[in-house]
Scaffold this motif. Sequence first.
Motif, PDB file in Angstrom:
ATOM      1  N   ASP A   1       0.615  -1.010  -0.134  1.00  0.00           N
ATOM      2  CA  ASP A   1      -0.009   0.049   0.050  1.00  0.00           C
ATOM      3  C   ASP A   1       0.959   0.977  -0.079  1.00  0.00           C
ATOM      4  O   ASP A   1       0.556   2.173  -0.689  1.00  0.00           O
ATOM      5  N   GLU A   2       1.852   1.165   0.656  1.00  0.00           N
ATOM      6  CA  GLU A   2       2.814   2.494   0.751  1.00  0.00           C
ATOM      7  C   GLU A   2       3.508   2.672  -0.680  1.00  0.00           C
ATOM      8  O   GLU A   2       3.675   3.702  -1.003  1.00  0.00           O
ATOM      9  N   GLY A   3       3.787   1.665  -1.232  1.00  0.00           N
ATOM     10  CA  GLY A   3       4.403   1.791  -2.474  1.00  0.00           C
ATOM     11  C   GLY A   3       3.517   2.135  -3.573  1.00  0.00           C
ATOM     12  O   GLY A   3       3.813   3.052  -4.186  1.00  0.00           O
ATOM     13  N   GLU A   4       2.233   1.659  -3.537  1.00  0.00           N
ATOM     14  CA  GLU A   4       1.418   2.275  -4.402  1.00  0.00           C
ATOM     15  C   GLU A   4       0.897   3.725  -4.275  1.00  0.00           C
ATOM     16  O   GLU A   4       0.831   4.244  -4.967  1.00  0.00           O
ATOM     17  N   ALA A   5       0.724   4.026  -2.912  1.00  0.00           N
ATOM     18  CA  ALA A   5       0.714   5.385  -2.456  1.00  0.00           C
ATOM     19  C   ALA A   5       2.089   6.328  -3.117  1.00  0.00           C
ATOM     20  O   ALA A   5       1.723   7.550  -3.569  1.00  0.00           O
ATOM     21  N   TYR A   6       3.120   5.884  -3.088  1.00  0.00           N
ATOM     22  CA  TYR A   6       4.230   6.642  -3.490  1.00  0.00           C
ATOM     23  C   TYR A   6       4.130   6.744  -4.754  1.00  0.00           C
ATOM     24  O   TYR A   6       4.479   7.687  -5.473  1.00  0.00           O
ATOM     25  N   ALA A   7       3.854   5.690  -5.499  1.00  0.00           N
ATOM     26  CA  ALA A   7       3.610   5.799  -7.032  1.00  0.00           C
ATOM     27  C   ALA A   7       2.477   6.676  -7.408  1.00  0.00           C
ATOM     28  O   ALA A   7       2.880   7.651  -8.583  1.00  0.00           O
ATOM     29  N   GLU A   8       1.756   6.824  -6.745  1.00  0.00           N
ATOM     30  CA  GLU A   8       0.592   7.963  -7.043  1.00  0.00           C
ATOM     31  C   GLU A   8       1.009   9.426  -6.717  1.00  0.00           C
ATOM     32  O   GLU A   8       0.764  10.324  -7.455  1.00  0.00           O
ATOM     33  N   ARG A   9       1.517   9.637  -5.781  1.00  0.00           N
ATOM     34  CA  ARG A   9       2.158  10.956  -5.537  1.00  0.00           C
ATOM     35  C   ARG A   9       3.211  11.388  -6.398  1.00  0.00           C
ATOM     36  O   ARG A   9       3.417  12.472  -6.927  1.00  0.00           O
ATOM     37  N   LEU A  10       3.947  10.390  -6.976  1.00  0.00           N
ATOM     38  CA  LEU A  10       4.945  10.630  -7.797  1.00  0.00           C
ATOM     39  C   LEU A  10       4.218  11.136  -9.273  1.00  0.00           C
ATOM     40  O   LEU A  10       4.549  12.127  -9.920  1.00  0.00           O
ATOM     41  N   LYS A  11       3.290  10.387  -9.549  1.00  0.00           N
ATOM     42  CA  LYS A  11       2.393  10.602 -10.727  1.00  0.00           C
ATOM     43  C   LYS A  11       1.799  12.032 -10.679  1.00  0.00           C
ATOM     44  O   LYS A  11       1.768  12.989 -11.574  1.00  0.00           O
ATOM     45  N   GLU A  12       1.197  12.438  -9.405  1.00  0.00           N
ATOM     46  CA  GLU A  12       0.786  13.722  -9.303  1.00  0.00           C
ATOM     47  C   GLU A  12       1.667  14.950  -9.386  1.00  0.00           C
ATOM     48  O   GLU A  12       1.322  16.118  -9.594  1.00  0.00           O
ATOM     49  N   ALA A  13       2.862  14.328  -8.843  1.00  0.00           N
ATOM     50  CA  ALA A  13       4.077  15.618  -9.362  1.00  0.00           C
ATOM     51  C   ALA A  13       4.558  15.548 -10.447  1.00  0.00           C
ATOM     52  O   ALA A  13       5.648  16.187 -10.621  1.00  0.00           O
ATOM     53  N   GLY A  14       4.103  14.774 -11.642  1.00  0.00           N
ATOM     54  CA  GLY A  14       4.427  14.874 -12.661  1.00  0.00           C
ATOM     55  C   GLY A  14       5.636  13.836 -13.356  1.00  0.00           C
ATOM     56  O   GLY A  14       6.117  13.988 -14.486  1.00  0.00           O
ATOM     57  N   VAL A  15       5.836  12.877 -12.547  1.00  0.00           N
ATOM     58  CA  VAL A  15       6.738  12.071 -12.891  1.00  0.00           C
ATOM     59  C   VAL A  15       6.349  10.819 -13.532  1.00  0.00           C
ATOM     60  O   VAL A  15       5.091  10.300 -12.979  1.00  0.00           O
ATOM     61  N   SER A  16       7.017  10.082 -14.363  1.00  0.00           N
ATOM     62  CA  SER A  16       6.465   9.131 -15.137  1.00  0.00           C
ATOM     63  C   SER A  16       6.785   7.945 -14.151  1.00  0.00           C
ATOM     64  O   SER A  16       7.820   7.826 -13.961  1.00  0.00           O
ATOM     65  N   VAL A  17       5.552   7.298 -14.129  1.00  0.00           N
ATOM     66  CA  VAL A  17       5.474   6.076 -13.045  1.00  0.00           C
ATOM     67  C   VAL A  17       4.949   4.892 -13.836  1.00  0.00           C
ATOM     68  O   VAL A  17       3.865   4.903 -14.450  1.00  0.00           O
ATOM     69  N   GLU A  18       5.538   3.787 -13.549  1.00  0.00           N
ATOM     70  CA  GLU A  18       4.923   2.307 -14.020  1.00  0.00           C
ATOM     71  C   GLU A  18       4.747   1.637 -12.866  1.00  0.00           C
ATOM     72  O   GLU A  18       5.727   1.042 -12.308  1.00  0.00           O
ATOM     73  N   ALA A  19       3.743   1.267 -12.524  1.00  0.00           N
ATOM     74  CA  ALA A  19       3.248   0.580 -11.212  1.00  0.00           C
ATOM     75  C   ALA A  19       2.349  -0.901 -11.460  1.00  0.00           C
ATOM     76  O   ALA A  19       1.574  -0.481 -12.368  1.00  0.00           O
ATOM     77  N   LYS A  20       2.844  -1.931 -11.158  1.00  0.00           N
ATOM     78  CA  LYS A  20       2.004  -3.066 -11.168  1.00  0.00           C
ATOM     79  C   LYS A  20       2.090  -3.957  -9.989  1.00  0.00           C
ATOM     80  O   LYS A  20       3.303  -3.974  -9.220  1.00  0.00           O
ATOM     81  N   ARG A  21       1.111  -4.230  -9.919  1.00  0.00           N
ATOM     82  CA  ARG A  21       0.615  -5.038  -8.575  1.00  0.00           C
ATOM     83  C   ARG A  21       0.695  -6.789  -8.750  1.00  0.00           C
ATOM     84  O   ARG A  21       0.272  -7.089  -9.597  1.00  0.00           O
ATOM     85  N   TYR A  22       1.726  -7.347  -8.325  1.00  0.00           N
ATOM     86  CA  TYR A  22       1.875  -8.834  -8.477  1.00  0.00           C
ATOM     87  C   TYR A  22       1.218  -9.455  -7.203  1.00  0.00           C
ATOM     88  O   TYR A  22       1.762 -10.084  -6.057  1.00  0.00           O
ATOM     89  N   ASP A  23      -0.213  -9.601  -7.495  1.00  0.00           N
ATOM     90  CA  ASP A  23      -0.871 -10.541  -6.288  1.00  0.00           C
ATOM     91  C   ASP A  23      -0.406 -11.761  -5.729  1.00  0.00           C
ATOM     92  O   ASP A  23       0.107 -12.546  -6.975  1.00  0.00           O
ATOM     93  N   GLY A  24      -0.554 -12.039  -4.575  1.00  0.00           N
ATOM     94  CA  GLY A  24       0.103 -13.292  -4.138  1.00  0.00           C
ATOM     95  C   GLY A  24       1.393 -13.467  -4.103  1.00  0.00           C
ATOM     96  O   GLY A  24       1.810 -14.728  -3.509  1.00  0.00           O
ATOM     97  N   MET A  25       2.158 -12.635  -4.355  1.00  0.00           N
ATOM     98  CA  MET A  25       3.788 -12.562  -4.154  1.00  0.00           C
ATOM     99  C   MET A  25       4.234 -12.371  -2.822  1.00  0.00           C
ATOM    100  O   MET A  25       3.441 -11.506  -2.148  1.00  0.00           O
TER     101      MET A  25
END
Length: 63
Positions: free
Chosen positions: A3-27
């Motif tokens: 959750d913290e990683g996904e929130a960080y990715a979202e904050r980076l996007k909001e700041a205009g940083v190009s972000v590629e985030a993928k969730r690997y469920d069950g890992m």
Amino acid sequence: MRDEGEAYAERLKEAGVSVEAKRYDGMIHGFFWMPGVLEQGRESIEQAANALKRVFQGSVASK
């Protein structure tokens, strides 16, 4: 941590940083280091490597 990683990715996007985030469920934590055992580990390494290639190719092209 996920959750913290996904929130960080979202904050980076909001700041205009190009972000590629993928969730690997069950890992488990650290699956990235297990490409010989887990297919998702191999996939995640490929995803990271491809993202780095795109960025590095862009930085060479802009010089």
